[in-house]
Design a protein around this motif. Structure first.
Motif, short mmCIF file in Angstrom:
data_model
loop_
_atom_site.label_atom_id
_atom_site.label_comp_id
_atom_site.label_asym_id
_atom_site.label_seq_id
_atom_site.Cartn_x
_atom_site.Cartn_y
_atom_site.Cartn_z
N GLU A 18 28.98 -29.02 -46.50
CA GLU A 18 28.81 -28.38 -45.08
C GLU A 18 28.29 -26.93 -45.29
OE1 GLU A 18 32.74 -28.17 -43.19
OE2 GLU A 18 32.80 -30.36 -43.24
N LEU A 19 28.49 -26.30 -46.43
CA LEU A 19 27.96 -25.03 -46.80
C LEU A 19 26.63 -25.25 -47.07
CD1 LEU A 19 30.87 -23.67 -49.13
CD2 LEU A 19 30.44 -22.97 -46.72
N LEU A 20 26.15 -26.12 -47.73
CA LEU A 20 24.70 -26.41 -47.97
C LEU A 20 23.87 -26.69 -46.67
CD1 LEU A 20 25.25 -28.27 -51.26
CD2 LEU A 20 24.15 -26.08 -51.25
N GLU A 21 24.57 -27.55 -46.15
CA GLU A 21 24.07 -27.83 -44.65
C GLU A 21 23.56 -26.62 -43.70
OE1 GLU A 21 26.83 -29.78 -42.21
OE2 GLU A 21 25.29 -30.78 -40.79
N VAL A 27 20.15 -31.79 -42.58
CA VAL A 27 20.85 -32.58 -42.34
C VAL A 27 22.18 -33.11 -43.32
CG1 VAL A 27 21.09 -34.43 -40.18
CG2 VAL A 27 18.95 -33.86 -41.93
N ARG A 28 23.28 -33.13 -43.12
CA ARG A 28 24.23 -33.61 -43.93
C ARG A 28 24.63 -35.09 -43.43
NH1 ARG A 28 29.98 -33.90 -44.79
NH2 ARG A 28 30.06 -33.13 -42.82
N ILE A 29 24.41 -36.39 -44.24
CA ILE A 29 24.81 -37.37 -43.97
C ILE A 29 25.87 -37.85 -44.85
CG2 ILE A 29 23.98 -39.88 -43.87
CD1 ILE A 29 20.88 -38.85 -43.45
N ALA A 30 27.16 -38.22 -44.21
CA ALA A 30 28.28 -38.66 -45.13
C ALA A 30 28.44 -40.05 -44.54
CB ALA A 30 29.50 -37.79 -44.80
N SER A 31 28.52 -40.83 -45.67
CA SER A 31 28.52 -42.42 -45.49
C SER A 31 30.19 -42.63 -44.85
CB SER A 31 28.26 -43.07 -46.82
OG SER A 31 29.17 -42.65 -47.83
N GLY A 32 31.01 -41.84 -45.33
CA GLY A 32 32.34 -41.98 -44.85
C GLY A 32 32.44 -41.92 -43.34
N ASP A 33 31.83 -40.73 -42.94
CA ASP A 33 31.83 -40.46 -41.47
C ASP A 33 30.93 -41.50 -40.43
OD1 ASP A 33 33.15 -37.94 -42.05
OD2 ASP A 33 31.48 -36.85 -41.70
N LEU A 34 29.92 -41.99 -41.12
CA LEU A 34 29.06 -43.06 -40.56
C LEU A 34 29.98 -44.45 -40.51
CD1 LEU A 34 25.79 -42.96 -42.38
CD2 LEU A 34 26.36 -41.93 -40.18
N LEU A 35 30.83 -44.56 -41.56
CA LEU A 35 31.89 -45.70 -41.26
C LEU A 35 32.82 -45.54 -40.41
CD1 LEU A 35 31.85 -46.81 -45.26
CD2 LEU A 35 30.86 -48.10 -43.32
N ARG A 36 33.49 -44.24 -40.13
CA ARG A 36 34.53 -44.05 -39.44
C ARG A 36 34.09 -44.20 -37.87
NH1 ARG A 36 36.34 -41.29 -43.99
NH2 ARG A 36 34.85 -39.54 -43.66
N SER A 37 32.74 -43.56 -37.56
CA SER A 37 32.22 -43.40 -36.38
C SER A 37 32.13 -45.10 -36.17
CB SER A 37 30.88 -43.04 -36.29
OG SER A 37 31.03 -41.89 -36.70
N ALA A 38 31.53 -45.90 -36.95
CA ALA A 38 31.24 -47.21 -36.83
C ALA A 38 32.73 -47.91 -36.39
CB ALA A 38 30.64 -48.00 -37.75
N MET A 39 33.81 -47.66 -37.05
CA MET A 39 35.11 -48.58 -36.69
C MET A 39 35.62 -47.83 -35.51
SD MET A 39 36.68 -48.39 -40.86
CE MET A 39 36.70 -46.60 -41.02
N ALA A 40 35.45 -46.68 -35.19
CA ALA A 40 35.86 -45.87 -33.96
C ALA A 40 35.08 -46.63 -32.74
CB ALA A 40 35.79 -44.34 -33.89
N ALA A 41 34.02 -46.96 -33.01
CA ALA A 41 33.25 -47.40 -31.77
C ALA A 41 33.19 -49.27 -31.79
CB ALA A 41 31.85 -47.09 -31.97
#
Ligand code: AMP
Length: 217
Positions: A18-21, A27-41
């Motif tokens: 986040e600090l580097l972003e 753009v910061r791409i976190a695979s865990g976030d992508l997966l959590r979004s896919a699970m929530a959706a």
């Protein structure tokens, strides 16, 4: 800059990412976030991933690689990107290389955040994330201004279901077995940098910038 952040769960990839972003407007791409979004959706991929994530297992390479590659095709990644949590296996690292080579986008820089095991456990058990925007806090290390609420969006802070002691232990085992070999993969290609990830967040950030050959802000 095409940056890959490596390190055990709790190493601070998300926080430093986040600090580097912010610092480099990448753009910061976190695979865990992508997966959590896919699970929530509740998408098909989200449903396929659910059991693996809950148990602290890695989601199969094909699924997570597809998700990340799709995200990397978006135009906002053209100036560069920060990948957090991907690649987590040598197969994923090879797929990423092939994808970038085919797109004539050059090699990545891999940054390894080295953190002592006792600190990893402390960080993971005290971690709380925003149930709305996913921002990450820590009960003692990075507390929110108002208890239980996200500083950014006011959402409720919760503990990730895979941040319980038992699942954490398993995630660390999986990390050692599956992800540590990724360090050697990048090292053999001369692409690996290292930063001491223990201690205070701003001190770590200074070391991260130094490892990347960038001046402090
Ligand atoms: P993270 O938010 O990076 O800690 O990821 C949470 C969980 O998502 C992991 O414990 C894995 O189950 C899954 N996951 C995230 N990234 C990957 C990846 N690159 N490969 C396989 N599984 C992943």
């Amino acid at each position: 800059m095409q940056l890959v952040l490596l390190g055990a769960p709790g190493a601070g990839k998300g926080t430093q990412g986040e600090l580097l972003e912010r610092e480099f407007s990448l753009v910061r791409i976190a695979s865990g976030d992508l997966l959590r979004s896919a699970m929530a959706a509740d998408t098909q991929l989200g449903r396929q991933a659910k059991g693996f994530v809950a148990q602290g297992e890695l989601v199969p390479d094909e699924l997570v690689t597809e998700l990340v590659k799709e995200r990397l095709q978006a135009p906002d990644t053209r100036r560069g990107f920060i990948l957090d949590g991907f690649p987590r296996t040598v197969t994923q690292a090879q797929s990423l290389d092939e994808f970038l080579t085919a797109a004539k986008r050059g090699a990545v820089t891999a940054l390894y955040l080295e953190v002592k095991e006792a600190i990893l456990l402390k960080r993971l058990t005290g971690r709380r994330i925003c149930s709305k925007c996913g921002a990450s806090f820590h009960l003692s290390g990075r507390p929110p201004k108002q208890e239980g609420l996200c500083d950014t969006c006011g959402g409720e802070l919760v503990q990730r279901p895979d941040d319980t002691k038992e699942v954490i232990r398993h995630r660390l085992e999986v990390y050692r077995r599956e992800t540590e070999p990724v360090l050697a993969y990048y090292e053999a290609r001369g692409l690996l940098r290292r930063a001491d990830g223990n201690g205070d967040l701003q001190d770590i950030f200074a070391r991260v910038l130094a490892a990347l050959g960038e001046d402090e802000p």
